[in-house]
Write an enzyme that holds these catalytic residues in place. Structure first.
Site, PDB file in Angstrom:
ATOM      1  CG  HIS A   1      -2.114   0.911   1.026  1.00  0.00           C
ATOM      2  ND1 HIS A   1      -2.086   2.247   1.285  1.00  0.00           N
ATOM      3  CD2 HIS A   1      -3.346   0.629   0.533  1.00  0.00           C
ATOM      4  CE1 HIS A   1      -3.270   2.764   0.985  1.00  0.00           C
ATOM      5  NE2 HIS A   1      -4.058   1.803   0.522  1.00  0.00           N
TER       6      HIS A   1
ATOM      7  NE  ARG B   1      -9.464  -0.570   2.904  1.00  0.00           N
ATOM      8  CZ  ARG B   1      -9.077  -0.016   1.762  1.00  0.00           C
ATOM      9  NH1 ARG B   1      -9.947   0.664   1.028  1.00  0.00           N
ATOM     10  NH2 ARG B   1      -7.833  -0.112   1.336  1.00  0.00           N
TER      11      ARG B   1
ATOM     12  CG  ASP C   1      -8.212  -4.399  -3.789  1.00  0.00           C
ATOM     13  OD1 ASP C   1      -9.436  -4.245  -3.730  1.00  0.00           O
ATOM     14  OD2 ASP C   1      -7.421  -3.464  -4.029  1.00  0.00           O
TER      15      ASP C   1
HETATM   16  N1  HAX Z   1       4.497  -7.278  -4.894  1.00  0.00           N
HETATM   17  C1  HAX Z   1       5.730  -7.098  -5.413  1.00  0.00           C
HETATM   18  N2  HAX Z   1       6.426  -5.957  -5.317  1.00  0.00           N
HETATM   19  C2  HAX Z   1       5.848  -4.952  -4.643  1.00  0.00           C
HETATM   20  C3  HAX Z   1       4.595  -5.072  -4.043  1.00  0.00           C
HETATM   21  C4  HAX Z   1       3.897  -6.284  -4.204  1.00  0.00           C
HETATM   22  N3  HAX Z   1       2.661  -6.480  -3.730  1.00  0.00           N
HETATM   23  N4  HAX Z   1       4.283  -3.898  -3.428  1.00  0.00           N
HETATM   24  C5  HAX Z   1       5.323  -3.071  -3.647  1.00  0.00           C
HETATM   25  N5  HAX Z   1       6.262  -3.705  -4.392  1.00  0.00           N
HETATM   26  C6  HAX Z   1       7.500  -3.141  -4.939  1.00  0.00           C
HETATM   27  C7  HAX Z   1       7.176  -1.995  -5.871  1.00  0.00           C
HETATM   28  O1  HAX Z   1       6.759  -2.481  -7.139  1.00  0.00           O
HETATM   29  C8  HAX Z   1       8.465  -1.208  -5.871  1.00  0.00           C
HETATM   30  O2  HAX Z   1       9.384  -1.922  -6.674  1.00  0.00           O
HETATM   31  P1  HAX Z   1      10.454  -1.124  -7.601  1.00  0.00           P
HETATM   32  O3  HAX Z   1      11.244  -0.279  -6.660  1.00  0.00           O
HETATM   33  O4  HAX Z   1      11.235  -2.229  -8.236  1.00  0.00           O
HETATM   34  O5  HAX Z   1       9.648  -0.315  -8.567  1.00  0.00           O
HETATM   35  C9  HAX Z   1       8.929  -1.361  -4.425  1.00  0.00           C
HETATM   36  O6  HAX Z   1       8.268  -2.543  -3.903  1.00  0.00           O
HETATM   37  C10 HAX Z   1       8.566  -0.181  -3.530  1.00  0.00           C
HETATM   38  O7  HAX Z   1       7.168   0.022  -3.625  1.00  0.00           O
HETATM   39  P2  HAX Z   1       6.366   0.631  -2.362  1.00  0.00           P
HETATM   40  O8  HAX Z   1       6.917   1.991  -2.101  1.00  0.00           O
HETATM   41  O9  HAX Z   1       6.345  -0.345  -1.266  1.00  0.00           O
HETATM   42  O10 HAX Z   1       4.876   0.680  -2.938  1.00  0.00           O
HETATM   43  P3  HAX Z   1       4.187   1.873  -3.729  1.00  0.00           P
HETATM   44  O11 HAX Z   1       3.682   2.847  -2.728  1.00  0.00           O
HETATM   45  O12 HAX Z   1       5.068   2.367  -4.825  1.00  0.00           O
HETATM   46  O13 HAX Z   1       2.963   1.115  -4.414  1.00  0.00           O
HETATM   47  C11 HAX Z   1       1.171  -0.408  -4.480  1.00  0.00           C
HETATM   48  C12 HAX Z   1       1.859   0.690  -3.689  1.00  0.00           C
HETATM   49  C13 HAX Z   1      -0.164  -0.711  -3.853  1.00  0.00           C
HETATM   50  C14 HAX Z   1       0.940   0.099  -5.919  1.00  0.00           C
HETATM   51  C15 HAX Z   1       2.068  -1.662  -4.505  1.00  0.00           C
HETATM   52  O14 HAX Z   1       2.219  -2.127  -3.187  1.00  0.00           O
HETATM   53  C16 HAX Z   1       1.529  -2.771  -5.385  1.00  0.00           C
HETATM   54  O15 HAX Z   1       1.808  -2.779  -6.582  1.00  0.00           O
HETATM   55  N6  HAX Z   1       0.727  -3.741  -4.807  1.00  0.00           N
HETATM   56  C17 HAX Z   1       0.072  -4.773  -5.580  1.00  0.00           C
HETATM   57  C18 HAX Z   1      -1.163  -4.243  -6.269  1.00  0.00           C
HETATM   58  C19 HAX Z   1      -2.273  -3.970  -5.268  1.00  0.00           C
HETATM   59  O16 HAX Z   1      -2.581  -4.771  -4.409  1.00  0.00           O
HETATM   60  N7  HAX Z   1      -2.931  -2.814  -5.409  1.00  0.00           N
HETATM   61  C20 HAX Z   1      -4.052  -2.424  -4.542  1.00  0.00           C
HETATM   62  C21 HAX Z   1      -3.655  -1.419  -3.475  1.00  0.00           C
HETATM   63  C22 HAX Z   1      -4.794  -1.017  -2.585  1.00  0.00           C
HETATM   64  C23 HAX Z   1      -5.836  -0.303  -3.350  1.00  0.00           C
HETATM   65  O17 HAX Z   1      -5.688   0.790  -3.860  1.00  0.00           O
HETATM   66  N8  HAX Z   1      -6.939  -0.946  -3.544  1.00  0.00           N
HETATM   67  O18 HAX Z   1      -7.880  -0.507  -4.375  1.00  0.00           O
END
Ligand code: HAX
Length: 440
Positions: free
Chosen positions: A318, A327, A373
Site C-alpha cells: 500500500h 478492511r 483487495d
Molecule cells: N508485490 C511485489 N512488489 C511490490 C509489491 C507487491 N505487492 N508492493 C510493492 N512492491 C514493490 C514496488 O513495485 C516497488 O518496486 P520497484 O522499486 O522495483 O519499482 C517497491 O516494492 C517499492 O514500492 P512501495 O513503495 O512499497 O509501494 P508503492 O507505494 O510504490 O505502491 C502499491 C503501492 C499498492 C501500488 C504496490 O504495493 C503494489 O503494486 N501492490 C500490488 C497491487 C495492489 O494490491 N494494489 C491495490 C492497493 C490497494 C488499493 O488501492 N486498492 O484498491
C-alpha cells in the site's frame, strides 16, 4: 426537500465561512515540507488537499469521521435481523459527520429508492457495447451516459450563483448513488446471465436491492453486500479514484463527469482492479499445482515465481498503510465466522502467513501486508459471484459513497480549481546545482 439536504446545508454552509477566516488568519502557516523524491515518486506523503469524510493512518488504517471499521460495524444501524452495517449509514456519517439513527438511515434508503430510475438510453448504450468489453469500461461509460440527467450542469447552463452550487450538486450526488446499483446489475446480468434482467425492489435497502438485482436473494449475500459496500466506501482523499473525482470536479465538472473519471482510475491494476487480479492469481496458483490445494511451501514457491517474472503480488502492499489493512481484517473476521472451511479462504489465510515474510525479505517493499483487495474475491466466490472481472464494479459502486460525499463538501466549501505546479528535470538539476554553489 430531503431531511438529509437540510441537515447538510446546516452543517456545511457555516463551515465555508469558517474556512475563509481560517485561511485569512493562518493561510501562510507551513504544514509540511517535501523533497525531490516525493516529486518524482507519486507525491506520496505530501499533504495537498482537504478531505472531510475520512482520514488514513499508516499504522492504524482508516477512520471515517473518527470511527474505525470495527467501531462502525458495531455502531452503524443494521437491517432488521442483520449483523452488518447498512451502507446508507456510512454515507450519512461521511456527509453529516455524526452517527445516524435508524430513522436517518431509512430516510436515505427511501430517498435513493425514489431517485433510482435509470433512463432507457443508458441501458441501450450498455447493450450497444461488445460483450468482450471489460465491465469497468462499461460502468464508466454508463455513468457518462447518465450525465444527460445532471441537475448541476443544467443549473450552470441556465446561470447560478457560486454560493448555490452545492444545491444542484446535492441532487446529482444523491441521484447518481441511487442509480448505480441498477446500472451495475444491468451490466452483470447482460454479461453473465444471458441478458435476463431483474427489476429493482424499492422495499429493499440499497445493498440488498443491489444483491437482488444481481440475482442473489439469499440473506447471506445481502449480509456480505452490506459489509462490502460499507468498507470500500472511502480511503481519505489522495487515493487515485478519490483524488481523480475531486480533481475533475474542481473544474466544476458535474458529479457524473467526475465520478466516471474516478472510476477510470479505480480500473487500474495497482488500485481497484487488484481485487480481480488477486482471484486470477489464486486460480493460476491452483492450476499450477494441478487443482490440489497448495501447501504453504508451494505458495511461497509460487510467490517467488511471480516476483521472478517481474510482477507484483496483487492484494499486498500500500502507498500509505504500513500494517494489515483493517478492511482486510474485517473481511477475514467475516470469513472466520461464516465460511471458515472454504478452500479459497484457506489459501488466502496461508498467503497471509507466507507473503509478508517473502515481500519483507526483498528489502524494498514498504508495506508487505495485505490490503482490502487481498480478501474480497474469495468471499464473493463463496456465495456464487464467481465472475471476477466484475469485482471492481462492486468496488466502484461502494466508492461512490465516499467520493460523492466529498464532492458535495467541495462545492459547499467553495473549493477552487485544483492546479498544482510542476517542474522539469532540467529545472530540478539547476535547483540542485544552485544549492550546491550557494553552500560552496
Ligand atoms: N508485490 C511485489 N512488489 C511490490 C509489491 C507487491 N505487492 N508492493 C510493492 N512492491 C514493490 C514496488 O513495485 C516497488 O518496486 P520497484 O522499486 O522495483 O519499482 C517497491 O516494492 C517499492 O514500492 P512501495 O513503495 O512499497 O509501494 P508503492 O507505494 O510504490 O505502491 C502499491 C503501492 C499498492 C501500488 C504496490 O504495493 C503494489 O503494486 N501492490 C500490488 C497491487 C495492489 O494490491 N494494489 C491495490 C492497493 C490497494 C488499493 O488501492 N486498492 O484498491
Amino acid at each position: 426537500m430531503d431531511k438529509l439536504k437540510e441537515k447538510f446545508a446546516a452543517k456545511a454552509l457555516p463551515m465555508a465561512g469558517e474556512i475563509k477566516s481560517l485561511i485569512k488568519e493562518h493561510g501562510k502557516t507551513v504544514l509540511g515540507e517535501y523533497n525531490i523524491e516525493q516529486v518524482y515518486q507519486g507525491m506520496h506523503g505530501m499533504v495537498g488537499m482537504v478531505t472531510e469524510t475520512s482520514k488514513l493512518d499508516p499504522e492504524e488504517g482508516i477512520r471515517f469521521r473518527g470511527y474505525t471499521i470495527p467501531e462502525l460495524r458495531e455502531a452503524l444501524p443494521k437491517a432488521p435481523g442483520g449483523t452488518e452495517p447498512l451502507p446508507e449509514g456510512i454515507f450519512y456519517l461521511m456527509l453529516i459527520g455524526e452517527l445516524p439513527t435508524p430513522e436517518d438511515v431509512a430516510d436515505v434508503s427511501n430517498a435513493w429508492a425514489r431517485r433510482s430510475n435509470v433512463p432507457k438510453h443508458v441501458l441501450d448504450m450498455i447493450d450497444a457495447l461488445p460483450l468482450t468489453t471489460h465491465p469497468m469500461t462499461i460502468f464508466s461509460a454508463a455513468v457518462l451516459a447518465l450525465q444527460t440527467e445532471s441537475v448541476f450542469a443544467n443549473a450552470y447552463r441556465k446561470g447560478i450563483s457560486k454560493k448555490d452550487y452545492w444545491d444542484p450538486m446535492y441532487e446529482d450526488v444523491m441521484n447518481l448513488i441511487a442509480r448505480l446499483p441498477r446500472v451495475a446489475a444491468y451490466i452483470y446480468r447482460r454479461l453473465y446471465k444471458n441478458n435476463v434482467h431483474i427489476e429493482p425492489d424499492a422495499k429493499l435497502d440499497w445493498a440488498a436491492n443491489f444483491a437482488h438485482m444481481l440475482g442473489y436473494d439469499e440473506f447471506e449475500v445481502k449480509r456480505l453486500m452490506r459489509l462490502y459496500l460499507t468498507i470500500h466506501a472511502d480511503h481519505e482523499g489522495g487515493n487515485v479514484s478519490a483524488h481523480t473525482t475531486h480533481l475533475v470536479g474542481s473544474a466544476l465538472s458535474d458529479a457524473y463527469l467526475s465520478f466516471s473519471a474516478g472510476m477510470n482510475g479505480l480500473a487500474g491494476p495497482l488500485h481497484g482492479l487488484a481485487n480481480q487480479e488477486v482471484v486470477r492469481w489464486i486460480f493460476d496458483l491452483k492450476e499450477y499445482y494441478k487443482g490440489v490445494t497448495p501447501t504453504k511451501e508451494q505458495i511461497e514457491e509460487y510467490i517467488n515465481k511471480t516476483l521472478a517474472e517481474g510482477k507484483v503480488i496483487p492484494g499486498y502492499g500500500h502507498a500509505v498503510l504500513r500494517k494489515t489493512d483493517p478492511r482486510y481484517t474485517a473481511q477475514r473476521d467475516f470469513a472466520l465466522k461464516y465460511l471458515p472451511d472454504d478452500e479459497n479462504f484457506k489459501i488466502v489465510s496461508m498467503l497471509y502467513e507466507v507473503a509478508p515474510k517473502v515481500l519483507g525479505s526483498l528489502g524494498k517493499v514498504k508495506n508487505p501486508w495485505p490490503n482490502v483487495d487481498a480478501h474480497s474475491g474469495v468471499l464473493l466466490i463463496h456465495y456464487g459471484i464467481v465472475e471476477y472481472d466484475f469485482y471492481t464494479v462492486l468496488f466502484g459502486v461502494s466508492r461512490s459513497l465516499g467520493v460523492m460525499a466529498s464532492l458535495l463538501w467541495d462545492r459547499a466549501l467553495s473549493m477552487p480549481l485544483e492546479r498544482p505546479g510542476s517542474v522539469t528535470t532540467e529545472g530540478v538539476k539547476k535547483m540542485i546545482s544552485d544549492l550546491q554553489s550557494a553552500k560552496a
